[in-house]
Motif scaffolding. Sequence first.
Motif, PDB file in Angstrom:
ATOM      1  N   MET A  64       0.826  -1.216   0.000  1.00  0.00           N
ATOM      2  CA  MET A  64       0.000   0.000   0.000  1.00  0.00           C
ATOM      3  C   MET A  64       0.859   1.265   0.000  1.00  0.00           C
ATOM      4  O   MET A  64       0.488   2.296  -0.524  1.00  0.00           O
ATOM      5  CB  MET A  64      -0.893   0.038   1.233  1.00  0.00           C
ATOM      6  CG  MET A  64      -2.167  -0.770   1.152  1.00  0.00           C
ATOM      7  SD  MET A  64      -3.402  -0.012   0.101  1.00  0.00           S
ATOM      8  CE  MET A  64      -4.229   1.070   1.281  1.00  0.00           C
ATOM      9  N   GLN A  65       2.007   1.164   0.638  1.00  0.00           N
ATOM     10  CA  GLN A  65       2.871   2.347   0.764  1.00  0.00           C
ATOM     11  C   GLN A  65       3.330   2.875  -0.595  1.00  0.00           C
ATOM     12  O   GLN A  65       3.665   4.027  -0.727  1.00  0.00           O
ATOM     13  CB  GLN A  65       4.110   1.993   1.591  1.00  0.00           C
ATOM     14  CG  GLN A  65       3.795   1.474   2.975  1.00  0.00           C
ATOM     15  CD  GLN A  65       3.010   2.470   3.790  1.00  0.00           C
ATOM     16  OE1 GLN A  65       3.346   3.629   3.833  1.00  0.00           O
ATOM     17  NE2 GLN A  65       1.934   2.015   4.410  1.00  0.00           N
ATOM     18  N   ASP A  66       3.353   2.017  -1.589  1.00  0.00           N
ATOM     19  CA  ASP A  66       3.935   2.425  -2.860  1.00  0.00           C
ATOM     20  C   ASP A  66       2.924   2.968  -3.853  1.00  0.00           C
ATOM     21  O   ASP A  66       3.287   3.525  -4.849  1.00  0.00           O
ATOM     22  CB  ASP A  66       4.658   1.242  -3.503  1.00  0.00           C
ATOM     23  CG  ASP A  66       5.692   0.641  -2.561  1.00  0.00           C
ATOM     24  OD1 ASP A  66       5.829  -0.582  -2.560  1.00  0.00           O
ATOM     25  OD2 ASP A  66       6.327   1.410  -1.817  1.00  0.00           O
ATOM     26  N   SER A  67       1.639   2.741  -3.572  1.00  0.00           N
ATOM     27  CA  SER A  67       0.629   3.076  -4.571  1.00  0.00           C
ATOM     28  C   SER A  67      -0.377   4.077  -4.023  1.00  0.00           C
ATOM     29  O   SER A  67      -0.622   4.124  -2.833  1.00  0.00           O
ATOM     30  CB  SER A  67      -0.134   1.820  -5.000  1.00  0.00           C
ATOM     31  OG  SER A  67       0.731   0.727  -5.079  1.00  0.00           O
ATOM     32  N   PHE A  68      -0.968   4.833  -4.941  1.00  0.00           N
ATOM     33  CA  PHE A  68      -2.061   5.739  -4.572  1.00  0.00           C
ATOM     34  C   PHE A  68      -3.377   5.009  -4.811  1.00  0.00           C
ATOM     35  O   PHE A  68      -3.856   4.928  -5.942  1.00  0.00           O
ATOM     36  CB  PHE A  68      -2.033   6.996  -5.438  1.00  0.00           C
ATOM     37  CG  PHE A  68      -0.939   7.965  -5.098  1.00  0.00           C
ATOM     38  CD1 PHE A  68      -0.867   8.538  -3.829  1.00  0.00           C
ATOM     39  CD2 PHE A  68      -0.023   8.349  -6.054  1.00  0.00           C
ATOM     40  CE1 PHE A  68       0.122   9.461  -3.523  1.00  0.00           C
ATOM     41  CE2 PHE A  68       0.969   9.277  -5.758  1.00  0.00           C
ATOM     42  CZ  PHE A  68       1.045   9.824  -4.487  1.00  0.00           C
TER      43      PHE A  68
END
Lengths: 344, 807
Positions: free
Chosen positions: A155-159
């Motif tokens: 989740m940290q890498d995507s919007f």
Amino acid sequence: MKERLEQLKQEALEKVTQAENIQSLKDVRVEYLGKKGPITEVLKGMGKLSKEERPVIGQLANEVREEVANAIETKQSRLEDEALERQLEEESIDVTLPGRPVQVGGPHLLTSIIEEIEDLFIGMGFEIKEGPEVETDYYNFEALNLPKGHPARDMQDSFYITEELLLRTHTSPVQARTMGKKNGSEPVKMICPGKVYRRDTDDATHSHQFTQIEGLLVDKNVRMTDLKGVLNTFAKQMFGEDRDIRLRPSFFPFTEPSVEMDISCKVCGGEGCSVCKRTGWIEILGAGMVHPNVLEMAGYDPKEYTGFAFGMGPERIAMLKYGVDDIRNFYTNDIRFLEQYHKA
Amino acid sequence: MLVSLNWLQEYIDVSAYKPEELAEIITKTGIEVESVEPVAEDVTGVVVGCVVSCEQHPNADKLSLCQVDVGTETLQIVCGAPNIAEGQKVAVATPGAVLPGNFKIKKTKLRGEVSNGMICSLQELGVDEKDVPAEFSEGIYVFPEDAETGVNAISLLNLDDIIIELGLTPNRSDAMSMAGVAYEVAAAIDGQYQLADEKVTPVEDKTEDHLSVQVEDPEANPYYGAFLIKDVQVGPSPLWMQNRLTASGVRPINNVVDITNYVLLEYGQPLHAFDYNRFESNEIVIRFAKDGEIIKTLDDQERKLSSNHLVITNGEEPHAIAGVMGGAKSEVQEDTSAIILEAAYFAPSVVRESSKDHGLRSESSSRFEKGVDPNRVERAGKRACELLEKYANGKVLSGVASFDQLDRSEKQVTIQTSRINDRLGTEISNEEIQDILRRLQFSYEQEGEEFKVTIPTRRGDVVLFEDMLEEVARIYGYDRLPFTLPEGSSQAGGLSLYQQLKRKTKAYFEGAGLNETITYSLTHESKATMLMSPEIEQEAKAPVGLAMPMSEDHSHLRLSILPEMLESLSYNVARKQHDIAYYELGTVFVSEEEQVTAQPNEVLRAAGALTGTWHTNPWQQEKKDVDFFVVKGVVEGLSEHLNIPFTYEKAKLSHMHPGRTAVVKAGDEIVGFIGQVHPKLQKELGLKETYVFDLNAEKLFTKYSKEEAFQTIPRYPSVSRDIALVVDREEAAGDIVSTISEAGAPLVKNVQVFDVYQGENLPEGKKSLAFNLLYLDPNRTLKDKEVEEAHDNILSAVQENHNAEVR
């Protein structure tokens, strides 16, 4: 009479010579050649002459007339030329003053690079495909062999917008979408440029929005040497005939084997310098043979069809090719930056 | 992963290669080397010295006068470190020594006393501040007592080591250990390596008589082994071990902790040591935490647990978050005498969740998350026991208390030489395949060209034929693959009509003097809906927002390109760039739902913003500022370029000048708007008069039709006539042009406004408009009478429809 004509001729020619402008020349014409002029007078008085004299004097009179007329004409054209010359001299301008500016705009550097790459691959028979920037979790990850729980899709890498929708993190979903439309039977040969988004804090080397170009070729009997050949053609056309490429092992969930492609460093010619971190090579793109899971999910039989894919970042290419040192330059739209690259 | 070359050399002989050469080989065969760095810069002439005496400097309070035995002689050295003391073994830079920064040591006098060298801190020897043990961070470094006087201090401190940094991709977690790296390097250089057997000499007493292990969820924790070690003496670990830890980026703490960390680095298996007495139980229970349960971890943080966090308990309370971090309560301390050593396999997903929830990524969790080698878990425990025996005086009890349902089986992958060659485009022989498998240390059974390969469990990433294909390819060498071009079915590449139109539109704008921008799609919520075109406003329910934006400025997807573009105008104007003409072709995101569930429509827009001077030529006294008609001219040009007629209707839109804005229509459909930005917004942005346009390129492109029949160039002359009309000021010139065109059809081919006047000599509220009309019949020369008739028609039409008075 003969003497009279000779005298008139001398007088007239004298006046023509003396005439300094077109008006005085006109006056000479009126004075000597006009209907009331002395030559006409002479001709009028011809009646008094004998039959024998008449043609002689008549001819002489005509000759005189013609001679004076010619002299006037010659003089006139000379005076006209002089007048024109004077006029043109007066019209003279300072040719060193700047010209009237023609305002011409230009493309963004990234567009130039993307279109250059597009044209290059079109030349090799590739199509251009586009896809949505808001993607489903399925196309962005799952169809690319990144099942739920895979560390690379944190989740940290995507919007994310919802649990199932997100801003695409790469242009790879266009691969999956394009393959999916072929019913597992037709070849695919395409590249897809576009905007992508990642959860990165903007700094000199990171941007939450950037661009990518993805390429895909799926067909029967596609070999790894074909990937190497296509990438070599691309690299030489894009960066110069004197550049070499090398492939080295890497990892992407959607390709196996996966490689990264380096090109030989332009600055040192492969000797090793600070630009290439003393390796002689500069990383340009990631590539590999399409993972069987990806082919299968798109409806292809991986025993029959194989393929290769590659992906690159126009920002990185621009930074390497033109020495742009801060990725934020591409998105602040400073006119002084944009205008530098109109010839790019 | 940081790899000490000195350490690696103990496992596999790499001395034939320069560090850079070795790095190149490793990079080309499998793992990218990110850097090759010496531990310290070139340092020479530093030896171990023994401080024979240490007295106060007669002339300086903060200096000491020391006599230091350096083996060959005794030197007088002035030292300023607070921690210097008699009897210490220290690092001495003797005269002639060179320290980092090309700092040469010479005999000198300090406050009147001779100083023949320098006693060094680790920092002075080039060690990174962060790698210096805490006790020596404020002064000189002190060697363990057993350091031999006179020996080279540089090698003793491992400062002559070279560190290779590996950039590991997620599949190569096998190389998160020195053993794994050694296997990889052995395959790369065709060298020899085997992980050595562990040698423990246990006492008779059995672990199982003292400890029991109970696992509640075997899927989360398929193996848990507990070793019991008694009579442990906690103290510093040997210097070589400290050096290796430091070289790997791990700070030495004490022998017990250092040994667990050392084995983690060596085997890739995280271990944990509990203080047996402080554990307060003979029962180890591994279970998921209760919601709200609290644990104080080693970093002294109280952490609230929930039911997805696996914990190690003593039957009552948690003493560690499995695979992530131990608890403070049973931490190994100086007085620790017995330890429980944990060697376990925790499921990757379980560790990942705990680590994420607590924001703790440790050397340990990062290995568990990727899956450790099941066949190395117990071995790593034994290895630690071996080292505890040697370096912590430990008495290892025999056996291990364990729970074991771990799958340790090796997987098989079948490959065929011909299939490998088909995929790679190579001509690799059976013998070459055999050789590659030997180098990888993968065992196999061969039948003709078919190899049944057994994959060691350390290489959990090799599962499919394609994975083996990669193994073969990388060891064979990608350099050796020839270049070929695809032979399959060919197609004509090219741009679709839509893509051609995009390029055509861009080329038009650029020819018209506009520069292309690329702005962010994500914007502030308030800006996402600002300056929307009316047809977008009608469709869009709400802007699409991110679930977890990083900042408010980039939280919502735009519905108009203009707000961010105006922002960039403002950026330029603030930097004294006043004359800007920008355009952008980009998508906006239209969702017809209040709460988004489906993908929004992505609509391509062609937007532009212009401010400042449009055209100037100073020495000819020419200067034209951007105005409404400049922008309209640009838009009209596009209309002609795409061959789609536009009409313009005055409109009032929010954030736009109420008297200088128009919607643009193609047929009956609104396809965008043009006009001046509202002066209030201009002021907010620090802009002078600014004009914008925003067109629905998506829609325009669908209306575009390339097929246009050729029009014969007229052979007959046209007739030109002018009309001057006085009309009410509110009358729109465009409406009058339409009336004229309709009334004059089919002879009137073109109507052009050539004068607009209001003011003196005209009645209040009136204006004068003058038009030039072009009459033409393509098939014959027009007669004066026909033109007169048509002209009269036109005059009566404008009188009737627009109350116009002919001047």
